[in-house]
Write a protein that holds these residues in place. Structure first.
Motif, mmCIF file in Angstrom:
data_model
loop_
_atom_site.group_PDB
_atom_site.id
_atom_site.type_symbol
_atom_site.label_atom_id
_atom_site.label_comp_id
_atom_site.label_asym_id
_atom_site.label_seq_id
_atom_site.Cartn_x
_atom_site.Cartn_y
_atom_site.Cartn_z
ATOM 1 N N SER A 65 -42.318 38.164 26.164
ATOM 2 C CA SER A 65 -42.626 36.661 25.983
ATOM 3 C C SER A 65 -41.980 35.878 25.068
ATOM 4 N N GLY A 124 -44.985 34.423 22.819
ATOM 5 C CA GLY A 124 -45.982 35.296 22.844
ATOM 6 C C GLY A 124 -47.279 34.622 23.043
ATOM 7 N N SER A 125 -47.314 33.400 23.830
ATOM 8 C CA SER A 125 -48.611 32.612 23.988
ATOM 9 C C SER A 125 -48.804 32.418 25.630
ATOM 10 N N MET A 184 -50.276 37.897 27.715
ATOM 11 C CA MET A 184 -50.762 38.349 26.530
ATOM 12 C C MET A 184 -52.228 38.940 27.132
ATOM 13 N N VAL A 224 -41.082 45.278 22.420
ATOM 14 C CA VAL A 224 -41.070 43.974 22.589
ATOM 15 C C VAL A 224 -39.837 43.206 22.676
ATOM 16 N N THR A 274 -38.899 39.456 22.618
ATOM 17 C CA THR A 274 -39.184 37.966 22.448
ATOM 18 C C THR A 274 -38.166 37.287 21.323
ATOM 19 N N GLY A 315 -42.953 32.409 17.880
ATOM 20 C CA GLY A 315 -44.118 33.069 18.418
ATOM 21 C C GLY A 315 -44.567 34.219 17.719
ATOM 22 N N LEU A 336 -45.079 37.470 18.956
ATOM 23 C CA LEU A 336 -44.594 38.929 19.077
ATOM 24 C C LEU A 336 -43.787 39.565 18.048
ATOM 25 N N ARG A 337 -42.859 38.702 17.559
ATOM 26 C CA ARG A 337 -42.091 39.242 16.525
ATOM 27 C C ARG A 337 -42.691 39.326 15.290
ATOM 28 N N ARG A 362 -37.992 46.439 19.105
ATOM 29 C CA ARG A 362 -38.054 45.039 19.462
ATOM 30 C C ARG A 362 -36.433 44.466 19.699
#
Length: 445
Positions: free
Chosen positions: A128, A131-132, A137, A162, A164, A169, A171-172, A182
């Protein structure tokens, strides 16, 4: 193939606009303009993707959590380039793990995925940009909670990747907090154009698909399109022009009908690419997914004798990977089937594709035929780049921005409000008021 008359002079009249549009796309991509980064993906470094994919390939299962562009491209690559029923193959006949996609918010699907995997032998990839995304999520929080319960937080983090945005966001910082792997989803690449980024390449490479060959095919296609500067020499310009010309003649649906099971998911990927990119400001043609020869028995009646409101594309593969010769049989009751004896299944499918295109053309409807020499990484990468280019140019001709999705965002905001997300209470009130109006028209059963 002829059929569904359109003024070819009008198609040729789009040439200057298309030339300007193509130049604008390439200039904007080189400037890093938002949404245009897909043009540059074939030239980006994928060493990190390949290293992570090699690590994942040693696991028994991979679960990807994403939706829309973070799911459809992966399924398209797998469907086109991996053997059917991949997860049913024994490990000795697979070059990578079993694969499961958690996209829709469905408790039954998510619980079944969890029941089918061994968490100690499974990698979870969550994708994502912001991340929203509520669905993504919600699904990830379920799997992350289960992982922590079964493995403990520290070990659970060793099973998560991850993908992203580099800077924006949640997720980072989440990846930094738990210490998991990541990868970066380029900021200038939109979700539905992201299949040739880590979003699609990671799972494909982990399952044995050559990411480099996909990108080589995309780069080769991009070079060819850049070299051809007339509408009747450049296939992307031509298909974009035909699509818009037919749309303006009232054909507001575009049907993509491949005669290859492996391309069924390609239609689903295309449907999002086309529909979400062009459906704006009251314009846009509706993508319709079909599959030959199955839909000869469900849709061709409508296509040939229904309203003239569709542009058709029939897609075939010249050299399919497998072949079966239809066997003879001695039972007298089956003698009427002797015309099939000794014929190949691929010949039957090829003749059906030709017959469908001819029947549509005879009915006066417009049909385009596309033949892919062979379905492999290089050709599929080329087809991805081709259709992304066609979509972007069609948006330019229609004077819409093919790289945003304001209608999608409104639905997301309503969902945030109903779920109680801070600062979205006004959206909750608005959707509640609209729902009350709709309820006045409900019919009880």
């Amino acid at each position: 193939m002829p059929g569904g008359a359109v003024d070819m002079e009008a198609v040729g009249g789009y040439e200057d606009i298309l030339r300007n549009g193509d130049a604008w796309l390439r200039d904007s991509a080189s400037e890093g303009r938002d949404g245009l980064g897909w043009i540059n993906l074939p030239a980006r470094d994928i060493a990190g993707v390949e290293e992570t994919a090699k690590w994942i390939s040693g696991f028994d299962a991979m679960v990807q959590v994403g939706i829309g562009g973070s799911a459809l491209g992966n399924l398209m690559l797998h469907g086109a380039l991996l053997p059917p029923y991949w997860n049913e193959l024994p490990r000795s006949k697979r070059q990578g793990p079993r694969f499961y996609m958690s996209d829709n918010v469905d408790p039954a699907d998510n619980r079944m995925i969890w029941n089918l995997i061994d968490p100690e032998q499974t990698v979870f990839t969550v994708i994502s940009k912001s991340g929203s995304t509520a669905e993504t999520m919600a699904n990830f929080l379920f799997f992350w909670d289960r992982l922590k319960v079964d493995l403990g937080p520290k070990k659970a983090a060793e099973h998560v990747v991850v993908i992203t945005d580099e800077e924006k966001g949640v997720l980072r910082p989440f990846a930094d907090e738990i210490g998991c792997r990541r990868l970066v989803l380029p900021a200038d690449v939109g979700g539905r154009f992201s299949v040739l980024s880590p979003v699609g390449l990671l799972s494909g490479a982990a399952l044995g698909i050559s990411a480099r060959k996909l990108l080589e095919g995309a780069a080769e296609m991009d070079r060819r399109l850049a070299e051809r500067n007339t509408v009747f020499e450049n296939p992307a310009w031509l298909l974009a022009a035909l699509s818009v010309a037919h749309y303006r003649q009232g054909r507001n649906m575009t049907v993509l009908m491949p005669y290859e099971d492996a391309l069924e998911r390609f239609c689903e990927w295309f449907a999002q690419l086309w529909g979400e990119s062009l459906g704006k400001n009251g314009t846009g043609s509706t993508p319709v997914r079909a599959l030959g020869a199955i839909d000869q028995h469900s849709q061709i009646q409508l296509y040939t004798e229904g309203p003239d409101d569709k542009l058709f594309t029939v897609m075939t593969v010249a050299e399919p990977a497998e072949e079966i010769t239809i066997p003879e049989t001695e039972e007298k009751a089956l003698v009427s089937l002797s015309y099939l004896f000794g014929q190949s299944m691929n010949s039957l499918r090829r003749y059906e594709a030709l017959s469908t295109a001819a029947a549509i053309a005879k009915s006066g409807k417009p049909v385009v035929s596309i033949e892919i020499p062979k379905l492999d990484e290089r050709r599929l990468g080329a087809m991805i780049q081709f259709y992304e280019h066609v979509t972007a140019l069609a948006g330019y001709l229609l004077d819409v921005n093919p790289f945003d999705q304001p209608g999608v965002e409104q639905g997301k905001n309503y969902t945030y409000g109903l779920m109680g997300r801070p600062n979205y209470s006004a959206q909750a009130l608005e959707v509640t008021e609209l729902a009350e109006k709709l309820s006045l028209r409900e019919i009880s059963v």
